[in-house]
Enzyme design. Structure first.
Site, PDB file in Angstrom:
ATOM      1  N   GLY A  51       0.869  -1.086  -0.048  1.00  0.00           N
ATOM      2  CA  GLY A  51       0.072   0.209   0.013  1.00  0.00           C
ATOM      3  C   GLY A  51       0.882   1.201   0.131  1.00  0.00           C
ATOM      4  O   GLY A  51       0.497   2.155   0.560  1.00  0.00           O
ATOM      5  N   HIS A  52       1.957   1.295  -0.965  1.00  0.00           N
ATOM      6  CA  HIS A  52       2.655   2.482  -0.922  1.00  0.00           C
ATOM      7  C   HIS A  52       3.452   2.297  -2.376  1.00  0.00           C
ATOM      8  O   HIS A  52       3.434   1.405  -3.065  1.00  0.00           O
ATOM      9  CB  HIS A  52       3.851   2.596   0.170  1.00  0.00           C
ATOM     10  N   ALA A  53       4.283   3.528  -2.482  1.00  0.00           N
ATOM     11  CA  ALA A  53       5.189   3.505  -3.643  1.00  0.00           C
ATOM     12  C   ALA A  53       6.600   4.018  -3.317  1.00  0.00           C
ATOM     13  O   ALA A  53       6.529   4.491  -2.143  1.00  0.00           O
ATOM     14  CB  ALA A  53       4.692   4.124  -4.774  1.00  0.00           C
ATOM     15  N   ARG A  98       2.325  -0.443  -4.767  1.00  0.00           N
ATOM     16  CA  ARG A  98       2.330  -1.911  -4.989  1.00  0.00           C
ATOM     17  C   ARG A  98       1.473  -2.291  -3.571  1.00  0.00           C
ATOM     18  O   ARG A  98       1.261  -1.433  -2.664  1.00  0.00           O
ATOM     19  CB  ARG A  98       3.685  -2.591  -4.792  1.00  0.00           C
ATOM     20  N   ILE A 123       5.800   6.963  -0.568  1.00  0.00           N
ATOM     21  CA  ILE A 123       4.573   7.734  -0.815  1.00  0.00           C
ATOM     22  C   ILE A 123       3.717   6.618  -0.218  1.00  0.00           C
ATOM     23  O   ILE A 123       3.310   5.607  -0.710  1.00  0.00           O
ATOM     24  CB  ILE A 123       4.325   7.834  -2.410  1.00  0.00           C
TER      25      ILE A 123
END
Length: 135
Positions: A51-53, A98, A123
């Protein structure tokens, strides 16, 4: 190659003999030198991870045991890659959102990262990710 930019499935060399298999990640197996290694395990049924980049970091994910899905978003397309073989890894380049889902019982996800932990590289809000991609 996957559909999203430069992400790709990479086969990890496998040495097989009667005692079992051995896979090695060295040299040019992946396009970066790993600066951090971590793994996810005992993920409860129905839970999500990721749940981030990352702005600059690349990661290489391997299902050492069991299986899980990796949902990749580049701001325009969405792709799901199922990892379920310990000699096949997924390279996720920087600038890709992702999410990891659908962990099987006993799944272990190994991650090799191109950089050490840096909170400023993350992010964590999808809205912020969309702004980052549209710059």
């Amino acid at each position: 190659m996957t559909k999203n930019s430069n992400n790709q499935l990479i086969e990890i060399p496998k040495i097989h003999d009667r005692r079992g298999n051995l896979s090695v990640i060295e040299g040019e197996t992946i396009p970066f030198t790993s600066k951090r290694v971590y793994y996810l395990y005992d993920v409860p049924s129905g839970s999500k991870r990721g749940g981030h980049a990352h702005k600059k970091q690349q990661e290489f994910l391997i299902a050492l045991s069991g299986s899980f899905d990796v949902i990749l978003k580049d701001g325009k397309t969405i792709e799901t890659v199922t990892l379920n073989k310990p000699n096949l890894g997924l390279l996720i380049v920087d600038g890709i959102w992702r999410e990891l889902r659908n962990f099987s019982s006993g799944a272990v996800c190994l991650v090799l990262a191109s950089g050490e932990f840096d909170e400023d590289d993350y992010i964590r809000e999808y809205k912020e990710f969309k702004l980052f991609k549209n710059r």
